[in-house]
Design an enzyme around this catalytic site. Sequence first.
Site, PDB file in Angstrom:
ATOM      1  N   ASP A  24       4.820  -4.885   6.337  1.00  0.00           N
ATOM      2  CA  ASP A  24       5.292  -6.134   6.743  1.00  0.00           C
ATOM      3  C   ASP A  24       5.228  -7.142   5.579  1.00  0.00           C
ATOM      4  O   ASP A  24       6.482  -7.948   5.532  1.00  0.00           O
ATOM      5  CB  ASP A  24       4.505  -6.714   8.005  1.00  0.00           C
ATOM      6  N   ARG A  60      -6.103  -2.334   9.230  1.00  0.00           N
ATOM      7  CA  ARG A  60      -6.228  -3.578   9.080  1.00  0.00           C
ATOM      8  C   ARG A  60      -6.126  -4.307  10.515  1.00  0.00           C
ATOM      9  O   ARG A  60      -7.264  -3.899  11.506  1.00  0.00           O
ATOM     10  CB  ARG A  60      -4.909  -4.189   8.664  1.00  0.00           C
ATOM     11  N   ASP A  95      -0.576   2.273   8.360  1.00  0.00           N
ATOM     12  CA  ASP A  95      -1.520   1.285   9.447  1.00  0.00           C
ATOM     13  C   ASP A  95      -0.435   1.455  10.713  1.00  0.00           C
ATOM     14  O   ASP A  95      -0.988   1.202  11.807  1.00  0.00           O
ATOM     15  CB  ASP A  95      -1.319  -0.107   9.089  1.00  0.00           C
ATOM     16  N   THR A 150       3.923   2.568   5.600  1.00  0.00           N
ATOM     17  CA  THR A 150       2.458   2.089   5.713  1.00  0.00           C
ATOM     18  C   THR A 150       1.709   2.986   6.617  1.00  0.00           C
ATOM     19  O   THR A 150       2.389   3.314   7.770  1.00  0.00           O
ATOM     20  CB  THR A 150       2.490   0.467   6.378  1.00  0.00           C
ATOM     21  N   ARG A 171       1.101  -5.227  -5.263  1.00  0.00           N
ATOM     22  CA  ARG A 171       1.291  -6.360  -4.382  1.00  0.00           C
ATOM     23  C   ARG A 171       1.582  -7.429  -5.435  1.00  0.00           C
ATOM     24  O   ARG A 171       1.067  -7.786  -6.503  1.00  0.00           O
ATOM     25  CB  ARG A 171      -0.024  -6.557  -3.465  1.00  0.00           C
ATOM     26  N   GLY A 195       0.938  -1.127  -0.148  1.00  0.00           N
ATOM     27  CA  GLY A 195      -0.223   0.023  -0.075  1.00  0.00           C
ATOM     28  C   GLY A 195       0.837   1.251   0.031  1.00  0.00           C
ATOM     29  O   GLY A 195       2.017   1.458   0.927  1.00  0.00           O
ATOM     30  N   ASP A 202       1.652  -0.608  11.980  1.00  0.00           N
ATOM     31  CA  ASP A 202       1.656  -1.802  12.406  1.00  0.00           C
ATOM     32  C   ASP A 202       2.730  -2.701  12.618  1.00  0.00           C
ATOM     33  O   ASP A 202       2.606  -3.849  12.708  1.00  0.00           O
ATOM     34  CB  ASP A 202       0.540  -2.673  11.569  1.00  0.00           C
TER      35      ASP A 202
END
Length: 319
Positions: free
Chosen positions: A103, A171, A127, A125, A72, A11, A129
């Site tokens: 990741d 996510r 996120d 990212t 991706r 992303g 995360d």
Amino acid sequence: MKKIGVLTSGGDAPGMNAAIRAIVRTGIYHDLKVFGIQRGYTGLLHGEIKEMHIASVGDIIHRGGTILKTSRCEEMKTEAGINKAIGILEKNEIDGLIVIGGDGSFQGVNQLGRGNIKVMGIPGTIDNDLAYTDYTIGFDTAVNTVLDSISKIRDTSMSHEKVTIIEVMGRHCGDIALYAGLAGGAESILVPEEQYEVKKICEKMLQGRKRGKAHNIIMLAEGRGSAAELQKEILNTTGIESRVTVLGYLQRGGVPTAVDRILASRMGAMAVNLLIEGKSNRAIGIKDNHLINIDIMEALMKRKIFDQEMYNLSQILSI
């Protein structure tokens, strides 16, 4: 180290261009040739590799997205794909590769590090995360984008005395919802890391109405559940209608904040310097405002710790 490559994967995130700019210019400053790989790992497997110059990254520090494009790539999850990628890098005599992504992208970096090419991972990212770093490139911009949306939604929510559920990305990580919700004064913040009861949310709404507060903002992280389902549950429990706003990919775009531009610039320069030092298989991060670099496998194995203190504060301030 004579030639290095850079690609963006997964992303897109605001600040990726600032990182690309830092990599290209730091590399050229140290007499390296820098090659941009288009469309992430997919472009790598198709040999979409082009040398970049100082002018290649002019006027991009303020732009969202990524000038190198991204994708991706399922093929990179296979042994054949990894071997093909290593072969293409070796054929182009690229000594070091820097990958900007999340990741999944780091998994690819880890596999490519098996060969003779030295590799670096930069966390890009929205996120936030990745557990090994306090912040990822793009997170701060995404939070501010959501915060701006909360402010606009609150105006109409207040005018119509409505409940509004705002669903945000992330996510399985609730950081965007938590940070934006706390900064935006949301009455309820629902994240994957914490259980919640619709009954308690409804009780808070009804208590607010008793003291004259007729509108509410509920922040919902996408990993916590469906906004449409929550909307139905609130209606069935209280009889109160609510509106749903799903911000979606709006959160990925826009002009990167100063925080993301500076973070990306620092990380990009460090990645190049580490390659020059002969380091490999490292993930760049930031802890307590100091840049760090750790083994990529170690970075991927770390477990994300939810900021319980911040979540508890949001609960206290939204009574």
